[in-house]
Design a protein around this motif. Structure first.
Motif, PDB file in Angstrom:
ATOM      1  N   ARG A  31       0.857  -1.191   0.000  1.00 18.84           N
ATOM      2  CA  ARG A  31       0.000   0.000   0.000  1.00 18.84           C
ATOM      3  C   ARG A  31       0.891   1.238   0.000  1.00 18.84           C
ATOM      4  N   LEU A  32       0.712   2.098  -0.995  1.00 21.26           N
ATOM      5  CA  LEU A  32       1.487   3.329  -1.098  1.00 21.26           C
ATOM      6  C   LEU A  32       0.864   4.377  -0.186  1.00 21.26           C
ATOM      7  N   LEU A  33       1.644   4.888   0.773  1.00 18.64           N
ATOM      8  CA  LEU A  33       1.170   5.934   1.673  1.00 18.64           C
ATOM      9  C   LEU A  33       1.602   7.317   1.195  1.00 18.64           C
ATOM     10  N   SER A  34       2.832   7.422   0.702  1.00 15.64           N
ATOM     11  CA  SER A  34       3.314   8.684   0.140  1.00 15.64           C
ATOM     12  C   SER A  34       4.290   8.366  -0.988  1.00 15.64           C
ATOM     13  N   ALA A  35       4.077   9.029  -2.122  1.00 19.87           N
ATOM     14  CA  ALA A  35       4.888   8.782  -3.310  1.00 19.87           C
ATOM     15  C   ALA A  35       6.161   9.617  -3.349  1.00 19.87           C
ATOM     16  N   GLY A  36       6.439  10.385  -2.318  1.00 15.91           N
ATOM     17  CA  GLY A  36       7.641  11.217  -2.333  1.00 15.91           C
ATOM     18  C   GLY A  36       7.603  12.181  -3.502  1.00 15.91           C
ATOM     19  N   GLN A  37       8.587  12.099  -4.398  1.00 14.15           N
ATOM     20  CA  GLN A  37       8.677  12.997  -5.554  1.00 14.15           C
ATOM     21  C   GLN A  37       7.926  12.460  -6.764  1.00 14.15           C
ATOM     22  N   GLU A  41       0.345   6.100 -11.410  1.00 20.72           N
ATOM     23  CA  GLU A  41      -0.429   5.898 -12.633  1.00 20.72           C
ATOM     24  C   GLU A  41      -0.890   4.455 -12.630  1.00 20.72           C
ATOM     25  N   GLY A  42      -2.096   4.211 -12.112  1.00 21.60           N
ATOM     26  CA  GLY A  42      -2.599   2.845 -11.991  1.00 21.60           C
ATOM     27  C   GLY A  42      -1.734   2.063 -11.021  1.00 21.60           C
ATOM     28  N   PRO A  43      -1.294   0.854 -11.421  1.00 24.25           N
ATOM     29  CA  PRO A  43      -0.457   0.052 -10.510  1.00 24.25           C
ATOM     30  C   PRO A  43       1.020   0.459 -10.513  1.00 24.25           C
ATOM     31  N   GLN A  44       1.358   1.497 -11.275  1.00 23.84           N
ATOM     32  CA  GLN A  44       2.754   1.923 -11.355  1.00 23.84           C
ATOM     33  C   GLN A  44       2.953   3.269 -10.689  1.00 23.84           C
ATOM     34  N   LEU A  45       4.139   3.402 -10.123  1.00 25.97           N
ATOM     35  CA  LEU A  45       4.562   4.661  -9.529  1.00 25.97           C
ATOM     36  C   LEU A  45       5.634   5.221 -10.450  1.00 25.97           C
ATOM     37  N   VAL A  46       5.456   6.460 -10.893  1.00 27.57           N
ATOM     38  CA  VAL A  46       6.404   7.113 -11.793  1.00 27.57           C
ATOM     39  C   VAL A  46       7.248   8.067 -10.959  1.00 27.57           C
ATOM     40  N   LEU A  47       8.554   7.863 -10.998  1.00 26.44           N
ATOM     41  CA  LEU A  47       9.499   8.623 -10.173  1.00 26.44           C
ATOM     42  C   LEU A  47      10.572   9.253 -11.045  1.00 26.44           C
ATOM     43  N   PRO A  48      11.146  10.356 -10.590  1.00 26.92           N
ATOM     44  CA  PRO A  48      12.257  10.943 -11.351  1.00 26.92           C
ATOM     45  C   PRO A  48      13.517  10.089 -11.195  1.00 26.92           C
ATOM     46  N   GLY A 176      20.565  16.788 -10.207  1.00 22.74           N
ATOM     47  CA  GLY A 176      19.336  16.059  -9.879  1.00 22.74           C
ATOM     48  C   GLY A 176      18.472  16.813  -8.881  1.00 22.74           C
ATOM     49  N   GLU A 177      19.111  17.390  -7.864  1.00 22.15           N
ATOM     50  CA  GLU A 177      18.371  18.174  -6.870  1.00 22.15           C
ATOM     51  C   GLU A 177      17.727  19.395  -7.514  1.00 22.15           C
ATOM     52  N   LEU A 178      18.481  20.075  -8.390  1.00 25.50           N
ATOM     53  CA  LEU A 178      17.934  21.259  -9.061  1.00 25.50           C
ATOM     54  C   LEU A 178      16.757  20.883  -9.960  1.00 25.50           C
ATOM     55  N   GLN A 179      16.883  19.768 -10.671  1.00 25.65           N
ATOM     56  CA  GLN A 179      15.780  19.320 -11.530  1.00 25.65           C
ATOM     57  C   GLN A 179      14.548  19.016 -10.700  1.00 25.65           C
ATOM     58  N   ARG A 180      14.733  18.332  -9.586  1.00 24.53           N
ATOM     59  CA  ARG A 180      13.606  17.972  -8.731  1.00 24.53           C
ATOM     60  C   ARG A 180      12.919  19.222  -8.193  1.00 24.53           C
ATOM     61  N   LEU A 181      13.719  20.190  -7.732  1.00 27.59           N
ATOM     62  CA  LEU A 181      13.150  21.423  -7.222  1.00 27.59           C
ATOM     63  C   LEU A 181      12.417  22.193  -8.316  1.00 27.59           C
ATOM     64  N   PHE A 182      12.995  22.238  -9.515  1.00 29.79           N
ATOM     65  CA  PHE A 182      12.368  22.944 -10.622  1.00 29.79           C
ATOM     66  C   PHE A 182      11.025  22.308 -10.971  1.00 29.79           C
ATOM     67  N   ARG A 183      10.984  20.964 -11.062  1.00 31.25           N
ATOM     68  CA  ARG A 183       9.746  20.267 -11.405  1.00 31.25           C
ATOM     69  C   ARG A 183       8.674  20.455 -10.348  1.00 31.25           C
ATOM     70  N   SER A 184       9.065  20.608  -9.099  1.00 33.09           N
ATOM     71  CA  SER A 184       8.076  20.731  -8.029  1.00 33.09           C
ATOM     72  C   SER A 184       7.552  22.162  -7.873  1.00 33.09           C
TER      73      SER A 184
END
Length: 201
Positions: A31-37, A41-48, A176-184
């Motif tokens: 059971r997914l409680l928090s997906a973080g970043q 999408e359905g049964p899949q979790l899409v992550l950076p 990677g950190e900059l990309q994550r911050l930019f996307r969020s």
């Protein structure tokens, strides 16, 4: 100002839409409680690509043998998982079968991840202590609180801070950190940042 680094950062940020991603298939028992970043999408979790953190709970079910009984659930405490991957599909390793195995796993869950080739992906795991009833809990806030308190597998915001020993962060980690911050960020903040970065060239 390091002009080549700024130019590379600007080009990277403008091209974030074409970056690769990590797709993690979630089995019924997880059971997914928090997906973080990421996002589901359905049964899949899409992550950076890069370092990711999830909050999950094992929920093994033993179906009742008669209509008058309820199914038995074997639930673990919430588990914080941290792993690093890029441009790949991941699955959870084998989960237990049978009531005794499910009960034992719920007491001491030991999740594993593997890539499409069946090779194990290094994974760090820690139980999140949650007191009281777990109905209506804001799990995203709980995960953020866990990170702020420096939990065993906390995802630490390292942007702008030197690595241990006073060394600068590797370019890939910083990028990677900059990309994550930019996307969020919201679109208005993204535009302001792009304007600022362009002026630094």
């Amino acid at each position: 100002m390091n002009t080549p680094l700024t130019a590379a950062l600007f080009a990277t940020l403008c091209a974030t839409g074409v970056q690769a991603e990590v797709r993690l298939t979630l089995p019924d028992e997880v059971r997914l409680l928090s997906a973080g970043q990421g996002h589901q999408e359905g049964p899949q979790l899409v992550l950076p690509d890069g370092m990711n953190q999830l909050l999950v709970q094992y929920d093994g079910v033993e179906e009742s043998r008669s209509s008058g009984e309820s199914d038995r659930h074997f639930r673990s405490s919430p588990q914080v998982l941290r792993f690093e991957a890029a441009g790949t599909a991941l699955t959870f390793g084998a989960l237990p079968h049978g009531s005794a195995q499910k009960k034992a796993f719920a007491r001491q869950p030991g999740f594993t991840l593997q890539n499409a080739l069946g090779k194990g992906v290094p994974l760090m795991q820690d139980a999140m202590v949650v007191n009281g009833l777990q109905i209506g809990v804001d799990w995203g806030s709980k995960l953020a609180e866990y990170n702020r308190s420096g939990g065993k597998v906390a995802l630490v915001e390292s942007l702008g801070t030197p690595a241990p020993g006073g060394e600068a962060l590797p370019a890939g980690t910083l990028e990677g950190e900059l990309q994550r911050l930019f996307r969020s960020a919201d679109p208005a903040l993204q535009r302001r940042f792009i304007g600022w970065a362009a002026n630094q060239l």
